[in-house]
Design a protein around this motif. Sequence first.
Motif, PDB file in Angstrom:
ATOM      1  N   TYR A  43       7.450  -6.422  -7.901  1.00  0.00           N
ATOM      2  CA  TYR A  43       6.076  -6.424  -7.388  1.00  0.00           C
ATOM      3  C   TYR A  43       5.739  -7.745  -6.703  1.00  0.00           C
ATOM      4  CZ  TYR A  43       5.315  -2.144 -10.136  1.00  0.00           C
ATOM      5  OH  TYR A  43       5.388  -0.877 -10.663  1.00  0.00           O
ATOM      6  N   LEU A  44       6.269  -8.846  -7.198  1.00  0.00           N
ATOM      7  CA  LEU A  44       6.068 -10.138  -6.542  1.00  0.00           C
ATOM      8  C   LEU A  44       6.650 -10.092  -5.133  1.00  0.00           C
ATOM      9  CD1 LEU A  44       5.406 -13.145  -6.304  1.00  0.00           C
ATOM     10  CD2 LEU A  44       7.515 -13.631  -7.581  1.00  0.00           C
ATOM     11  N   GLU A  45       7.851  -9.589  -5.016  1.00  0.00           N
ATOM     12  CA  GLU A  45       8.498  -9.486  -3.704  1.00  0.00           C
ATOM     13  C   GLU A  45       7.684  -8.584  -2.765  1.00  0.00           C
ATOM     14  OE1 GLU A  45      12.563  -7.444  -2.268  1.00  0.00           O
ATOM     15  OE2 GLU A  45      12.831  -8.998  -3.797  1.00  0.00           O
ATOM     16  N   GLU A  46       7.203  -7.470  -3.279  1.00  0.00           N
ATOM     17  CA  GLU A  46       6.395  -6.564  -2.449  1.00  0.00           C
ATOM     18  C   GLU A  46       5.063  -7.204  -2.075  1.00  0.00           C
ATOM     19  OE1 GLU A  46       8.328  -2.377  -4.093  1.00  0.00           O
ATOM     20  OE2 GLU A  46       6.345  -2.958  -4.816  1.00  0.00           O
ATOM     21  N   THR A  47       4.472  -7.962  -2.978  1.00  0.00           N
ATOM     22  CA  THR A  47       3.201  -8.632  -2.688  1.00  0.00           C
ATOM     23  C   THR A  47       3.395  -9.677  -1.594  1.00  0.00           C
ATOM     24  OG1 THR A  47       2.379  -8.202  -4.918  1.00  0.00           O
ATOM     25  CG2 THR A  47       1.305  -9.975  -3.703  1.00  0.00           C
ATOM     26  N   GLU A  48       4.513 -10.382  -1.618  1.00  0.00           N
ATOM     27  CA  GLU A  48       4.819 -11.336  -0.543  1.00  0.00           C
ATOM     28  C   GLU A  48       4.894 -10.602   0.797  1.00  0.00           C
ATOM     29  OE1 GLU A  48       7.273 -14.599  -3.217  1.00  0.00           O
ATOM     30  OE2 GLU A  48       8.389 -12.970  -2.243  1.00  0.00           O
ATOM     31  N   LYS A  49       5.463  -9.416   0.786  1.00  0.00           N
ATOM     32  CA  LYS A  49       5.527  -8.604   2.014  1.00  0.00           C
ATOM     33  C   LYS A  49       4.124  -8.161   2.435  1.00  0.00           C
ATOM     34  CE  LYS A  49       6.565  -4.302   1.998  1.00  0.00           C
ATOM     35  NZ  LYS A  49       7.133  -3.007   1.750  1.00  0.00           N
ATOM     36  N   HIS A  50       3.271  -7.820   1.459  1.00  0.00           N
ATOM     37  CA  HIS A  50       1.908  -7.370   1.780  1.00  0.00           C
ATOM     38  C   HIS A  50       1.111  -8.485   2.464  1.00  0.00           C
ATOM     39  CE1 HIS A  50       2.179  -4.278  -1.743  1.00  0.00           C
ATOM     40  NE2 HIS A  50       3.080  -4.064  -0.792  1.00  0.00           N
ATOM     41  N   VAL A  51       1.355  -9.730   2.061  1.00  0.00           N
ATOM     42  CA  VAL A  51       0.705 -10.862   2.727  1.00  0.00           C
ATOM     43  C   VAL A  51       1.086 -10.858   4.200  1.00  0.00           C
ATOM     44  CG1 VAL A  51       0.678 -13.392   2.917  1.00  0.00           C
ATOM     45  CG2 VAL A  51       0.452 -12.305   0.674  1.00  0.00           C
ATOM     46  N   GLN A  52       2.375 -10.695   4.489  1.00  0.00           N
ATOM     47  CA  GLN A  52       2.827 -10.698   5.882  1.00  0.00           C
ATOM     48  C   GLN A  52       2.234  -9.518   6.656  1.00  0.00           C
ATOM     49  OE1 GLN A  52       4.738 -13.219   7.385  1.00  0.00           O
ATOM     50  NE2 GLN A  52       3.883 -12.119   9.126  1.00  0.00           N
ATOM     51  N   VAL A  53       2.182  -8.357   6.016  1.00  0.00           N
ATOM     52  CA  VAL A  53       1.608  -7.172   6.676  1.00  0.00           C
ATOM     53  C   VAL A  53       0.151  -7.430   7.043  1.00  0.00           C
ATOM     54  CG1 VAL A  53       0.895  -4.766   6.279  1.00  0.00           C
ATOM     55  CG2 VAL A  53       3.195  -5.504   5.641  1.00  0.00           C
ATOM     56  N   LEU A  54      -0.606  -8.035   6.139  1.00  0.00           N
ATOM     57  CA  LEU A  54      -2.018  -8.315   6.421  1.00  0.00           C
ATOM     58  C   LEU A  54      -2.185  -9.414   7.465  1.00  0.00           C
ATOM     59  CD1 LEU A  54      -3.710  -7.865   2.959  1.00  0.00           C
ATOM     60  CD2 LEU A  54      -4.343  -6.708   5.086  1.00  0.00           C
ATOM     61  N   GLN A  55      -1.331 -10.436   7.422  1.00  0.00           N
ATOM     62  CA  GLN A  55      -1.404 -11.472   8.456  1.00  0.00           C
ATOM     63  C   GLN A  55      -1.154 -10.858   9.829  1.00  0.00           C
ATOM     64  OE1 GLN A  55       1.453 -14.259   6.784  1.00  0.00           O
ATOM     65  NE2 GLN A  55      -0.198 -15.596   6.064  1.00  0.00           N
ATOM     66  N   ASP A  56      -0.140 -10.004   9.916  1.00  0.00           N
ATOM     67  CA  ASP A  56       0.164  -9.331  11.175  1.00  0.00           C
ATOM     68  C   ASP A  56      -0.986  -8.440  11.619  1.00  0.00           C
ATOM     69  OD1 ASP A  56       2.632 -10.581  11.089  1.00  0.00           O
ATOM     70  OD2 ASP A  56       3.729  -8.770  10.484  1.00  0.00           O
ATOM     71  N   ALA A  57      -1.586  -7.703  10.685  1.00  0.00           N
ATOM     72  CA  ALA A  57      -2.714  -6.831  11.022  1.00  0.00           C
ATOM     73  C   ALA A  57      -3.893  -7.650  11.537  1.00  0.00           C
ATOM     74  CB  ALA A  57      -3.133  -5.998   9.804  1.00  0.00           C
ATOM     75  N   GLU A  62      -6.989  -9.267  16.361  1.00  0.00           N
ATOM     76  CA  GLU A  62      -7.523 -10.479  16.964  1.00  0.00           C
ATOM     77  C   GLU A  62      -8.463 -11.232  16.026  1.00  0.00           C
ATOM     78  OE1 GLU A  62      -9.046  -9.353  20.806  1.00  0.00           O
ATOM     79  OE2 GLU A  62      -7.078  -8.686  21.479  1.00  0.00           O
ATOM     80  N   PHE A  63      -8.090 -11.250  14.736  1.00  0.00           N
ATOM     81  CA  PHE A  63      -8.777 -12.053  13.725  1.00  0.00           C
ATOM     82  C   PHE A  63      -7.848 -13.205  13.363  1.00  0.00           C
ATOM     83  CE2 PHE A  63     -10.536  -7.782  11.975  1.00  0.00           C
ATOM     84  CZ  PHE A  63     -11.523  -7.743  12.947  1.00  0.00           C
ATOM     85  N   ASP A  64      -8.419 -14.367  13.130  1.00  0.00           N
ATOM     86  CA  ASP A  64      -7.637 -15.518  12.699  1.00  0.00           C
ATOM     87  C   ASP A  64      -7.335 -15.371  11.210  1.00  0.00           C
ATOM     88  OD1 ASP A  64      -6.576 -17.958  11.953  1.00  0.00           O
ATOM     89  OD2 ASP A  64      -8.344 -19.136  12.546  1.00  0.00           O
ATOM     90  N   PRO A  65      -6.058 -15.164  10.831  1.00  0.00           N
ATOM     91  CA  PRO A  65      -5.736 -14.957   9.414  1.00  0.00           C
ATOM     92  C   PRO A  65      -5.978 -16.197   8.546  1.00  0.00           C
ATOM     93  CG  PRO A  65      -3.730 -15.049  10.712  1.00  0.00           C
ATOM     94  CD  PRO A  65      -4.871 -15.075  11.676  1.00  0.00           C
ATOM     95  N   GLU A  66      -6.226 -17.336   9.149  1.00  0.00           N
ATOM     96  CA  GLU A  66      -6.496 -18.568   8.397  1.00  0.00           C
ATOM     97  C   GLU A  66      -7.996 -18.857   8.278  1.00  0.00           C
ATOM     98  OE1 GLU A  66      -4.024 -20.052   6.802  1.00  0.00           O
ATOM     99  OE2 GLU A  66      -2.740 -18.511   7.686  1.00  0.00           O
ATOM    100  N   GLU A  67      -8.824 -18.061   8.944  1.00  0.00           N
ATOM    101  CA  GLU A  67     -10.272 -18.321   8.893  1.00  0.00           C
ATOM    102  C   GLU A  67     -10.785 -18.240   7.452  1.00  0.00           C
ATOM    103  OE1 GLU A  67     -14.501 -16.414  10.445  1.00  0.00           O
ATOM    104  OE2 GLU A  67     -12.655 -15.843  11.479  1.00  0.00           O
TER     105      GLU A  67
END
Length: 195
Positions: A43-57, A62-67
């Motif tokens: 689940y940790l590995e999948e959660t790390e992937k979910h972070v990337q999926v959301l950053q890409d989304a 056109e939202f700043d993922p760091e805002e």
Amino acid sequence: MKQQMVKELLLQSLEHEKGGIKVYQTALKCVVNEDLKEEWEKYLEETEKHVQVLQDACLQLEFDPEEQTPGRKITHDMGASLVAAMEAALGTGDKEMAQCVAAECVVHAETTDHFNWQLIGEVSKKMTGAQGKALKAAYEEVEDEEDEHLYHSKGWLRELSLQGLGLKTILQPEEEKHVKSAIGQARAEQSRKSR
């Protein structure tokens, strides 16, 4: 649809997934059961992937993922409180109790994750064009994993709590039945009663 609220949903969801990484990292310090350790590592590995999926989304919408937003700060603080609770449990020296606290914290985190992804799925159905397509792809990539995370984690918490009470446990009917829905979880709980 209110674009500002869509952005807030995605940014808070992203922050929650980032916090989820810390929740799983800390939960793994608490784990005693080897099967649970293996599941939380996955689940940790999948959660790390979910972070990337959301950053890409976020980028595709056109939202700043760091805002940083006030809601995102609150989300961060809530995740930090789960980590603090597990660290406090570890500090007691009671490994079984710390594992149970960790399971409860994981359920708290996964309940919010599941809810966020349900909302993202609803938004993806209403959003059109390339943005809608990108959000739908993100949702479809993650949703089944989020279902498993929530329902299996709830099963682990139930069984570890019963074990802590000195009652009969069945580790882990959700695993045996490959549960990925609320109905499946109810069936797994029912099946454990008939054993």
